[in-house]
Structures are given as structure tokens and as C-alpha cells.
Write a protein that holds these residues in place. Structure first.
Motif, PDB file in Angstrom:
ATOM      1  N   LEU A 280       0.832  -1.196   0.000  1.00 56.66           N
ATOM      2  CA  LEU A 280       0.000   0.000   0.000  1.00 56.66           C
ATOM      3  C   LEU A 280       0.873   1.256   0.000  1.00 56.66           C
ATOM      4  CD1 LEU A 280      -3.011   0.626   0.017  1.00 56.66           C
ATOM      5  CD2 LEU A 280      -2.897   0.784   2.483  1.00 56.66           C
ATOM      6  N   LEU A 281       1.941   1.252   0.756  1.00 60.00           N
ATOM      7  CA  LEU A 281       2.877   2.380   0.756  1.00 60.00           C
ATOM      8  C   LEU A 281       3.611   2.508  -0.581  1.00 60.00           C
ATOM      9  CD1 LEU A 281       4.347   2.104   4.358  1.00 60.00           C
ATOM     10  CD2 LEU A 281       2.895   3.942   3.458  1.00 60.00           C
ATOM     11  N   ALA A 282       3.789   1.386  -1.267  1.00 59.27           N
ATOM     12  CA  ALA A 282       4.470   1.414  -2.567  1.00 59.27           C
ATOM     13  C   ALA A 282       3.686   2.214  -3.603  1.00 59.27           C
ATOM     14  CB  ALA A 282       4.703  -0.012  -3.071  1.00 59.27           C
ATOM     15  N   LEU A 283       2.389   2.402  -3.382  1.00 60.24           N
ATOM     16  CA  LEU A 283       1.588   3.210  -4.303  1.00 60.24           C
ATOM     17  C   LEU A 283       2.069   4.664  -4.354  1.00 60.24           C
ATOM     18  CD1 LEU A 283      -2.047   1.944  -3.681  1.00 60.24           C
ATOM     19  CD2 LEU A 283      -0.610   1.546  -5.678  1.00 60.24           C
ATOM     20  N   LEU A 284       2.830   5.088  -3.362  1.00 59.59           N
ATOM     21  CA  LEU A 284       3.389   6.443  -3.382  1.00 59.59           C
ATOM     22  C   LEU A 284       4.480   6.594  -4.440  1.00 59.59           C
ATOM     23  CD1 LEU A 284       3.596   7.073   0.455  1.00 59.59           C
ATOM     24  CD2 LEU A 284       2.028   8.177  -1.161  1.00 59.59           C
TER      25      LEU A 284
END
Length: 141
Positions: free
Chosen positions: A11-15
């Protein structure tokens, strides 16, 4: 590692993934819309989302407001995922706003693509929907 904790990293990789890529007819390089800002290379510039929201929104077309809406949905999904650190996450609550963020990105790309000489590719839609499906699908365990 619990399922909730292992789902936080993707989910953080979506940044790091451009949510929308705008390509232009001719030799102009593409522009990139991330969850945190816009990046252009001709000339090089970065516009952070808070600048967009508080300095540049007057007079812009309505479809561009789908970008901050998608970021708000993403923030809700991220907040829900963070509750997983305390074993309180309901994956359905996380997946819902994530799927909505993907829908908003389609709206943004569609609006950009109606402009002559410009095409927008909604990579964020694919990433959000894939992540919602992969990480938050029902698991029978």
C-alpha cells in the motif's frame, strides 16, 4: 508477520507509482501524476498536492478534482491498513477506498484524454485495483 502488516508495504508502494501518465503529441516528454504531486520535465517542475489544493485550483476543470479525491480515498485506505498494526484492520474497509481511488483516477485520465494531443494512462487505477484484489481478497484460511 501478520497479513495486515504484510499488506501495509504494498500500500505504501503506491506512493512511488505514477497514478496517471500524460503523453503528448510531438516531442514533449510525458507528465506524471503521483499521489503526492505532479512531475513535469519540460521544463522540470514538481507541484506537490498541497500546493495544488491551496494555490492552483481556481479556474481548473472539474475533472482535475478527481486527483485530490483519489488521494483522500487512498489516505482512508492507508489509515485503515495502519489499524492492522494493532490487529484491528478489516480488509474490506481498506479495499473499499482503495477501489474508489482507482475509479477517481479513471475519471482524471478520461478528462485529460479529451484534450487535443494528450492521452492519459491511468496506471494508478490498475495498481489500486490490483492491490485491492491481491492483498485484500477474501482468504479462506
Amino acid at each position: 508477520m501478520s497479513r495486515s502488516r504484510s499488506s501495509l508495504l504494498p500500500l505504501l508502494a503506491l506512493l512511488a507509482i505514477p497514478w496517471s501518465v500524460q503523453t503528448f503529441a510531438g516531442t514533449r516528454p510525458p507528465g506524471f501524476v503521483f499521489a503526492w504531486g505532479l512531475v513535469n520535465f519540460d521544463p522540470f517542475s514538481v507541484t506537490f498536492i498541497w500546493d495544488f489544493l491551496f494555490r492552483y485550483t481556481m479556474g481548473l476543470p472539474d475533472y482535475i478534482l478527481a486527483w485530490p479525491l483519489s488521494v483522500a480515498c487512498y489516505a482512508a485506505a492507508l489509515a485503515s491498513a495502519l489499524t492492522g498494526l494493532f490487529d484491528r484492520e478489516d480488509p474490506r474497509v481498506t479495499a473499499g477506498p482503495l477501489a474508489a481511488a482507482g475509479v477517481a483516477q479513471v475519471s482524471l485520465a478520461r478528462g485529460f484524454s479529451f484534450q487535443p494531443g494528450r492521452t492519459a494512462w491511468p496506471l494508478g487505477t490498475l495498481a489500486c485495483w490490483l492491490l485491492a484484489w491481491w492483498v485484500y481478497r477474501r482468504r479462506d484460511a
